[in-house]
Design a protein around this motif. Structure first.
Motif, PDB file in Angstrom:
ATOM      1  N   ALA A 261       0.834  -1.214   0.000  1.00  0.00           N
ATOM      2  CA  ALA A 261       0.000   0.000   0.000  1.00  0.00           C
ATOM      3  C   ALA A 261       0.863   1.256   0.000  1.00  0.00           C
ATOM      4  CB  ALA A 261      -0.928  -0.018   1.213  1.00  0.00           C
ATOM      5  N   ILE A 262       1.944   1.250   0.770  1.00  0.00           N
ATOM      6  CA  ILE A 262       2.857   2.394   0.786  1.00  0.00           C
ATOM      7  C   ILE A 262       3.468   2.604  -0.591  1.00  0.00           C
ATOM      8  CG2 ILE A 262       5.029   3.248   1.744  1.00  0.00           C
ATOM      9  CD1 ILE A 262       4.327   1.624   4.306  1.00  0.00           C
ATOM     10  N   CYS A 263       3.865   1.520  -1.246  1.00  0.00           N
ATOM     11  CA  CYS A 263       4.497   1.621  -2.561  1.00  0.00           C
ATOM     12  C   CYS A 263       3.530   2.165  -3.609  1.00  0.00           C
ATOM     13  CB  CYS A 263       5.030   0.248  -2.988  1.00  0.00           C
ATOM     14  SG  CYS A 263       6.485  -0.308  -2.064  1.00  0.00           S
ATOM     15  N   TRP A 264       2.260   1.760  -3.531  1.00  0.00           N
ATOM     16  CA  TRP A 264       1.304   2.263  -4.521  1.00  0.00           C
ATOM     17  C   TRP A 264       1.018   3.752  -4.315  1.00  0.00           C
ATOM     18  CZ3 TRP A 264       0.458   0.695  -9.040  1.00  0.00           C
ATOM     19  CH2 TRP A 264       0.449  -0.655  -9.367  1.00  0.00           C
ATOM     20  N   ALA A 265       0.969   4.181  -3.066  1.00  0.00           N
ATOM     21  CA  ALA A 265       0.807   5.613  -2.808  1.00  0.00           C
ATOM     22  C   ALA A 265       1.991   6.386  -3.371  1.00  0.00           C
ATOM     23  CB  ALA A 265       0.657   5.855  -1.304  1.00  0.00           C
ATOM     24  N   GLN A 266       3.195   5.841  -3.204  1.00  0.00           N
ATOM     25  CA  GLN A 266       4.391   6.473  -3.753  1.00  0.00           C
ATOM     26  C   GLN A 266       4.351   6.487  -5.273  1.00  0.00           C
ATOM     27  OE1 GLN A 266       6.614   8.164  -2.321  1.00  0.00           O
ATOM     28  NE2 GLN A 266       8.709   7.737  -2.957  1.00  0.00           N
ATOM     29  N   PHE A 267       3.861   5.440  -5.885  1.00  0.00           N
ATOM     30  CA  PHE A 267       3.789   5.340  -7.351  1.00  0.00           C
ATOM     31  C   PHE A 267       2.949   6.471  -7.932  1.00  0.00           C
ATOM     32  CE2 PHE A 267       1.573   3.924 -11.163  1.00  0.00           C
ATOM     33  CZ  PHE A 267       2.609   3.447 -11.950  1.00  0.00           C
ATOM     34  N   TRP A 268       1.722   6.643  -7.432  1.00  0.00           N
ATOM     35  CA  TRP A 268       0.840   7.669  -7.979  1.00  0.00           C
ATOM     36  C   TRP A 268       1.331   9.073  -7.643  1.00  0.00           C
ATOM     37  CZ3 TRP A 268      -2.312   6.428 -11.651  1.00  0.00           C
ATOM     38  CH2 TRP A 268      -2.835   5.139 -11.720  1.00  0.00           C
ATOM     39  N   ALA A 269       1.951   9.224  -6.482  1.00  0.00           N
ATOM     40  CA  ALA A 269       2.464  10.544  -6.108  1.00  0.00           C
ATOM     41  C   ALA A 269       3.574  10.993  -7.053  1.00  0.00           C
ATOM     42  CB  ALA A 269       2.975  10.523  -4.666  1.00  0.00           C
ATOM     43  N   TRP A 270       4.453  10.065  -7.453  1.00  0.00           N
ATOM     44  CA  TRP A 270       5.589  10.447  -8.284  1.00  0.00           C
ATOM     45  C   TRP A 270       5.214  10.691  -9.744  1.00  0.00           C
ATOM     46  CZ3 TRP A 270      10.552  12.007  -8.311  1.00  0.00           C
ATOM     47  CH2 TRP A 270      11.141  12.176  -7.055  1.00  0.00           C
ATOM     48  N   ILE A 271       4.089  10.188 -10.194  1.00  0.00           N
ATOM     49  CA  ILE A 271       3.608  10.587 -11.516  1.00  0.00           C
ATOM     50  C   ILE A 271       3.319  12.084 -11.518  1.00  0.00           C
ATOM     51  CG2 ILE A 271       1.721  10.338 -13.193  1.00  0.00           C
ATOM     52  CD1 ILE A 271       1.492   7.440 -12.451  1.00  0.00           C
TER      53      ILE A 271
END
Length: 571
Positions: A261-271
């Protein structure tokens, strides 16, 4: 039985106070961030000035995520097995910084280098673009070598309880390097230095960045002493680069739910963050020259690239100042992920205690703060297409300093908590020899917490790094805790996964930028001299393509906010 790794020496840091040691350990990141800031500020307008279209320029920036995806895991494997007497990280840091410096100088003088070999103007222009793009790729690949080793040096040197403090200091040093870079970039350096280190702002900034990186890495390399690897474990010796990649892939596919879940939040944030970091300087500069500067005034400039860089850097000075202040102050305003404390905390006087209690009741936890920061970034960048003045564009960029500070801190803090839970939770016991006679003692996580109370400040810095062959006192709890195997492997693999989720969105952001630039600004006029403005989009009646990319990034930040909200319900 498999042979364990053998080490010589104990890592240490020069300095009499913990703050001094932390600053020296992370000082290399000042020069590193200065160099990144110079590249992100000047390289986009520089490529546009050479005649590259914005759509093709966006493809050039694949260099960043590509180098991070390839170089960081690869150099990590190579450095992990290095048996240099100088340590595993510092030789790569020093050598890499000199390579970066050389590539920066080549990037600044691409036109002169090509002109020395090619006389035909059209061929020279094409070769100059090719050499500039090649130099940017070389800078990105070599600087990732330095960055990977600088971050690994922090993990290697500090104990587990101080990893989060080390990350906080790393964030502050990055903010300082970023701030210094943008302050210098906003000054007319040509009027200060003359033509001693170059006749344009861009050339002088490449030289200053090269010297700052070498100097900062030299300070950290001198102040930090690494332990030396004598022989690797049998499993490490047999595992090759392919096996490491396979392990990383398997770990990515089988992540624990909260880490996923942390990684997916990071994924969308960095887009959302990718277009902001690479194009915000050019966007502010274009906004200024499009709406506030008369065409006849622009023709008077002999260094339009420097003018755009200075205008954009001035806005990022404010952004970096807010980032730095936020990175220092916000940790006191946000509850940490785990509020439990094992050590005794002195109770303040009753009046102060009531005040602190009232503050604590309104402090958000880190998950809420991360969510708010993503909403704040989205709410700010949604207005990017409406910016018709440098003041408004600068205001939007400056406000983003607050969410940027939290974004550089929150995911690593969450990952640190989850990694520690995986490592120490569930009653996991560590077994290790405590003397030359081979006696074995079982130490649980509870006994570790009890033993840590008597550790001195210097001992904490050296926890988990004692020489395996050194004598220990079986009756000394601090000595026992010092022999606990490091959890660097577990932290390394999960932080590597987080890096993957930070890198992949940059490819997505590059693809989105390429589509937007291809539709809205499909062509560009090559520069015939340094005062030409054909490479900028100054048509007030057409939408600004960079502003559209920032708007799309804001929408992605809203998805990141929803992913962060759901993190609370993931067990």
């Amino acid at each position: 039985m498999p042979q364990s790794a053998r080490w010589a020496g104990t890592p240490s840091i020069k300095g009499r106070s913990e703050s001094t040691r932390m600053a020296l350990l992370t000082f290399s990141l000042v020069g590193l961030q200065f160099t990144w800031g110079t590249e992100m500020t000047y390289c986009t307008p520089y490529l546009l000035q050479l005649g590259l279209t914005k759509s093709k320029t966006s493809l050039v920036w694949i260099a960043g995520p590509l180098s991070g995806l390839i170089i960081q895991p690869l150099i990590g494997v190579i450095a992990d097995r290095s048996r240099s007497k100088w340590g595993r990280r510092r030789p790569f840091m020093v050598f890499g910084s000199f390579v970066v410096a050389l590539c920066l100088v080549v990037l600044g003088w691409t036109a002169e280098i090509v002109a020395f070999f090619v006389s035909d103007p059209e061929k020279a222009r094409n070769y100059t673009i090719a050499l500039a793009v090649l130099s940017i790729y070389a800078v990105d690949f070599s600087i990732n070598v330095v960055q990977a080793c600088c971050r690994s040096l922090i993990v290697d040197t500090l104990s587990i309880p101080q990893q989060q403090a080390g990350s906080a200091w790393a964030g502050r040093m990055c903010a300082i390097g970023q701030l210094i870079g943008y302050v210098i970039g906003s000054i007319d350096t040509v009027s200060i230095f003359g033509s001693i280190i170059g006749d344009t702002q861009f050339k002088q900034m490449t030289v200053i960045a090269a010297l700052s990186l070498i100097g900062a890495v030299a300070v950290t390399s001198y102040a930090v002493k690494e332990r030396v690897l004598l022989s690797a474990r049998d499993s490490d010796g047999k595992a090759g680069a392919i096996q490491v990649v396979v392990q990383l892939f398997k770990t990515t596919m089988e992540l624990p739910p909260r880490i996923q879940a942390i990684c997916w939040a990071q994924f969308w944030a960095w887009i959302g963050w990718f277009p902001f970091l690479f194009y915000s300087t050019t966007w502010v500069g274009e906004t200024y020259f499009r709406y506030e500067v008369a065409p006849e005034q622009m023709t008077k400039s002999t260094d339009m690239l420097g003018e755009v860089g200075r205008v954009g850097s001035l806005s990022l000075v404010v952004f970096s100042s807010i980032t730095f202040l936020s990175s220092v102050l916000l940790p006191f305003c946000v509850q940490p992920p785990d509020t439990k404390r094992d050590r005794f905390t002195p109770r303040p006087p009753p009046g102060i205690a009531r005040f602190l209690k009232s503050i604590t009741t309104v402090r958000p936890d880190l998950q809420t703060a991360w969510l708010i920061s993503q909403v704040m970034f989205a709410a700010t960048m949604i207005f990017a297409p409406l910016a018709h003045s440098r003041a408004f564009a600068t205001f939007l960029v400056a406000v983003c300093g607050i969410p940027w500070a939290i974004s550089g801190w929150a995911p690593f803090a969450f990952m640190g908590v989850e990694i520690n839970k995986l490592t120490m939770g569930g009653g996991i016991a560590a077994t290790m020899p405590t003397s030359r006679s081979g006696a074995v003692t079982m130490i649980t996580s509870a006994s570790l917490r009890a033993s840590s109370a008597g550790e001195s400040e210097l001992d904490v810095l050296r926890l988990n790094h004692r020489d395996a062959d050194s004598d220990t006192d079986e009756e000394d709890p601090a000595s026992l805790s010092s022999n606990i195997p490091s959890t660097g492997e577990l932290a390394g693999i999960y932080l590597g996964v987080l890096n993957v989720y930070t890198t992949l969105p940059q490819f997505v952001g590059t693809f989105i930028s390429w589509i937007v630039f291809s539709i809205l600004e499909p062509s560009a006029q090559p520069s015939t001299d340094e005062s030409d403005t054909g490479w900028m989009n100054l048509d007030k009646d057409k939408p600004n393509a960079i502003a559209v990319c920032l708007f799309i990034g804001a929408l992605s930040a809203l998805i990141a906010a929803e992913a962060t909200r759901r993190l609370r319900y993931v067990l």
